[in-house]
Design a protein around this motif. Structure first.
Motif, mmCIF file in Angstrom:
data_model
loop_
_atom_site.group_PDB
_atom_site.id
_atom_site.type_symbol
_atom_site.label_atom_id
_atom_site.label_comp_id
_atom_site.label_asym_id
_atom_site.label_seq_id
_atom_site.Cartn_x
_atom_site.Cartn_y
_atom_site.Cartn_z
ATOM 1 N N LEU A 259 0.824 -1.206 0.000
ATOM 2 C CA LEU A 259 0.000 0.000 0.000
ATOM 3 C C LEU A 259 0.859 1.257 0.000
ATOM 4 C CD1 LEU A 259 -2.838 -1.069 2.426
ATOM 5 C CD2 LEU A 259 -3.067 -0.491 -0.002
ATOM 6 N N ASP A 282 -10.013 3.220 5.574
ATOM 7 C CA ASP A 282 -9.337 3.203 4.283
ATOM 8 C C ASP A 282 -8.756 4.569 3.925
ATOM 9 O OD1 ASP A 282 -10.503 0.669 4.371
ATOM 10 O OD2 ASP A 282 -12.245 1.347 3.244
ATOM 11 N N ALA A 383 -11.105 -0.879 -0.944
ATOM 12 C CA ALA A 383 -10.522 -1.639 0.166
ATOM 13 C C ALA A 383 -11.461 -2.736 0.648
ATOM 14 C CB ALA A 383 -10.152 -0.705 1.312
ATOM 15 N N PHE A 485 -5.903 1.611 -3.528
ATOM 16 C CA PHE A 485 -6.284 0.230 -3.218
ATOM 17 C C PHE A 485 -6.525 -0.585 -4.497
ATOM 18 C CE2 PHE A 485 -7.362 2.185 0.888
ATOM 19 C CZ PHE A 485 -6.753 1.287 1.745
ATOM 20 N N LYS A 508 -11.413 -7.143 7.074
ATOM 21 C CA LYS A 508 -10.229 -6.314 6.825
ATOM 22 C C LYS A 508 -9.214 -6.410 7.966
ATOM 23 C CE LYS A 508 -12.282 -2.374 5.700
ATOM 24 N NZ LYS A 508 -12.629 -1.049 5.093
ATOM 25 N N LEU A 511 -5.640 -5.514 6.997
ATOM 26 C CA LEU A 511 -5.522 -4.087 6.727
ATOM 27 C C LEU A 511 -5.540 -3.286 8.030
ATOM 28 C CD1 LEU A 511 -5.353 -2.100 4.341
ATOM 29 C CD2 LEU A 511 -7.836 -1.878 4.469
#
Length: 603
Positions: A259, A282, A383, A485, A508, A511
């Motif tokens: 990312l 995000d 995302a 993303f 997620k 993430l």
């Protein structure tokens, strides 16, 4: 702040015609198409007619203001011309490769790199690109056009056959403006719209006479209304042998690394790059990763709406926390109910296709405001589809009936309700959306139900809803949006991550853990939010009257899309008829009619 110079990004509108039946393209139609595309490129326009091919372009000058990068871009020596919309983030590396092969350049932009890459490496040159793009290339001495679209469909490309002439454009309304398009509704697309959460998968659109070029596709347009296409990119889902020994920390560290690279690529600009900051994980992570690389304050932007029925219409407390943490120059846009309705009509007019998500009016208004300060923004779309942020992914882990389970969550209506909603003359006997999901789930490359759902959402739903929404409304404000993303390397990496590692703890997980060293914990651990516009779920007052008028006025009666009984039931109690994802079924019906009426599509 030091900004890396990029004479590349050409956000714009493109259009063109190839006429195999007559040696003279319809130049007047191209002028009308270009005029329709003016908001996408207010800083300049170009039109080139040569033989049977005409190419049109509207330019938004973000970088490289010289005429050397004007389009249509023509290389007489190579016998090639191009119109192109997008940004190629690795164009410099490609230019050096081409120079090593003997090519010379007269401009500093990426448009010329695309043209010479096509000449050097043929149609497969797109596989070397990192970026977002839609283009058409004309080759001297060869009838037809070569078209291409980026892997995730970030840049749009529509086409139509009109009296044997092939036309293309960045928007559907531009094709309609050219004239001669069959604007009757496609019944299968109508079924998709009413069932598949307003998604109409490529190549269909809601109009019979307009189709959209699929993402990750290149192809030659040929005579006899033939389009020979090839999908140049696919994603494998599931275990990756090269990462078989990865620990949890390895996955987290690589998530952060890929990312960081994606965000850095999208910084190439000689103007400041802002961020659309919703206050969610995000967009907040994008702000944090950007702030790591630049000491001066970023421009960040948030929007909120008036609360309705006890439902909050903003998430300012989270976006404010992120702005404070990173010292951004933060801008809040608060929208009162009285301002939302007229803005909604303008947002609908800016849609290339009818899109029911509440985010549309938010993105439209936010983009209009943001464009006063910056010309480039990064945004957090994608995302949830890439890193498994939606609740249904966990449900799909152990599904024994994956097609049916997916449809039970994502479809707005089953076939029986669809049949009760649509007028019989528009009814399709086959359950096309269910068949589409079954066929997509059956493709090789994703063995588990959860991976099939992730693939379908990222390759179809994402393209036809969030991605299209961002492009339509930012470009309506002459604003360029970049979506880190959806860097294809991020997508490929996340697809090989074990699904359990993505869906853990509400989704997620990887993430969230990757974000912990970067952004405040309260933003990471907050309940999942959406872009709320409560007035469009709980239709009341003027919003209800808007829906009533759209569905009962003369144009709607003449079109006759819906059964009167169903419409009356929805109008009588709009708050009682919501989809499984919490959307208003009344608003969905009204939105389509509003879009058709705003676009001037006759009954």
């Amino acid at each position: 702040m030091r900004w890396e110079t990029l004479a590349a990004a050409i956000m714009c509108g493109i259009c063109g015609e190839w006429n195999p039946v007559d040696p003279t393209p319809d130049e007047a139609a191209l002028v009308r198409m270009c005029e329709s595309l003016a908001p996408r490129g207010p800083d300049g326009s170009g039109l080139r007619v040569r033989g049977r091919i005409a190419l049109g372009h509207r330019r938004l000058k973000i970088i490289d203001l010289s005429e050397a990068s004007d389009q249509p871009f023509v290389d007489e020596t190579l016998g090639l011309s191009i119109v192109y919309n997008g940004a190629i983030y690795n164009y410099r590396e490609l230019r050096e490769e081409l120079r090593a092969e003997g090519y010379t350049f007269r401009s500093e932009g990426d448009t010329e790199v695309l043209l010479k890459a096509f000449h050097a490496w043929g149609p497969s040159f797109v596989e070397r690109l990192n970026g977002m793009f839609a283009f058409a290339i004309a080759e001297e001495g060869r009838d037809g056009l070569f078209l291409g679209r980026d892997r995730l469909g970030i840049k749009p490309l529509y086409y139509s056959w009109v009296g044997g002439r092939f036309r293309f454009a960045s928007t559907l309304p531009a094709l309609v403006a050219g004239g001669g398009v069959d604007t009757s509704l496609d019944p299968v697309a109508l079924q998709d719209y009413l069932t598949f959460h307003s998604v109409v998968p490529a190549p269909r659109t809601i109009l019979q006479g307009v189709r959209k070029f699929p993402p990750a596709t290149v192809g030659w347009v040929q005579a006899n209304e033939h389009l020979e296409t090839r999908e140049y990119w696919q994603v494998l889902y599931g275990p990756d042998p090269d990462r078989a020994t990865y620990s949890e920390e390895d996955w987290i560290e690589e998530t952060r690394a890929v990312l960081r690279r994606a965000v850095r690529r999208r910084l190439v600009a000689d103007v400041p790059v802002g961020v659309l900051l919703s206050g969610g994980l995000d967009s907040s992570l994008i702000v944090g990763l950007l702030a790591e690389q630049h000491p001066e304050p970023l421009e960040t932007f948030s929007i909120g709406f008036e609360s309705v029925g006890g439902v909050e219409g903003d998430e300012f407390r989270y976006s404010d926390r992120v702005a404070e943490a990173f010292g951004t120059r933060h801008h809040q846009l608060s929208i009162e109910g009285s301002d939302t309705l007229p803005a909604l009509r303008r947002a609908i007019g800016a849609m290339s296709e009818p899109m029911v998500s509440h985010d549309n009016v938010g993105f439209y208004l936010l983009s209009q405001e943001v464009s006063r300060y910056v010309k480039v923004v990064q945004s957090g779309q994608g995302a949830d589809e890439i890193f498994a942020g939606y609740f249904w992914y966990e449900r799909m882990l152990g599904s024994e009936r994956p097609v049916e389970d997916y449809a039970s969550v994502f479809f707005d209506r089953d076939y029986a309700e669809y049949a009760r909603t649509v007028d019989p003359r528009w009814r399709v006997e086959e359950d096309h959306p269910l068949a589409f999901v079954r066929e997509h789930f059956g493709r090789p490359g994703a063995d588990r139900p959860v991976d099939r759902a992730l693939r379908l959402d990222s390759r179809v739903m994402l393209v036809e809803d969030p991605v299209k929404r961002v492009d339509n409304h930012t470009m309506a404000a002459s604003l360029e949006a970049r979506v880190p993303f959806l860097d294809h390397e991020v997508v490929e990496f996340a697809a090989r991550m074990p699904a359990e590692f993505k869906v853990r703890d509400g989704g997620k997980y990887a993430l969230k853990e990757a974000a912990r060293p970067v952004i405040p914990a309260e933003v990471i651990d907050r309940p999942k939010g959406y872009f709320p516009v409560p007035a469009l779920t709980y239709l009341e007052g003027r919003f209800l009257e808007m829906a009533r008028d759209a569905l009962t006025n003369e144009a709607a009666r003449a079109r006759g899309l819906y059964q009167r009984k169903t419409v009356d039931e929805l109008l009588a109690a709009p708050g009682e008829h919501l989809t499984s994802l919490g959307g208003s079924k009344l608003y969905q019906l009204a939105l389509l009619e509003l879009w058709l009426q705003e676009q001037g599509i006759p009954a």
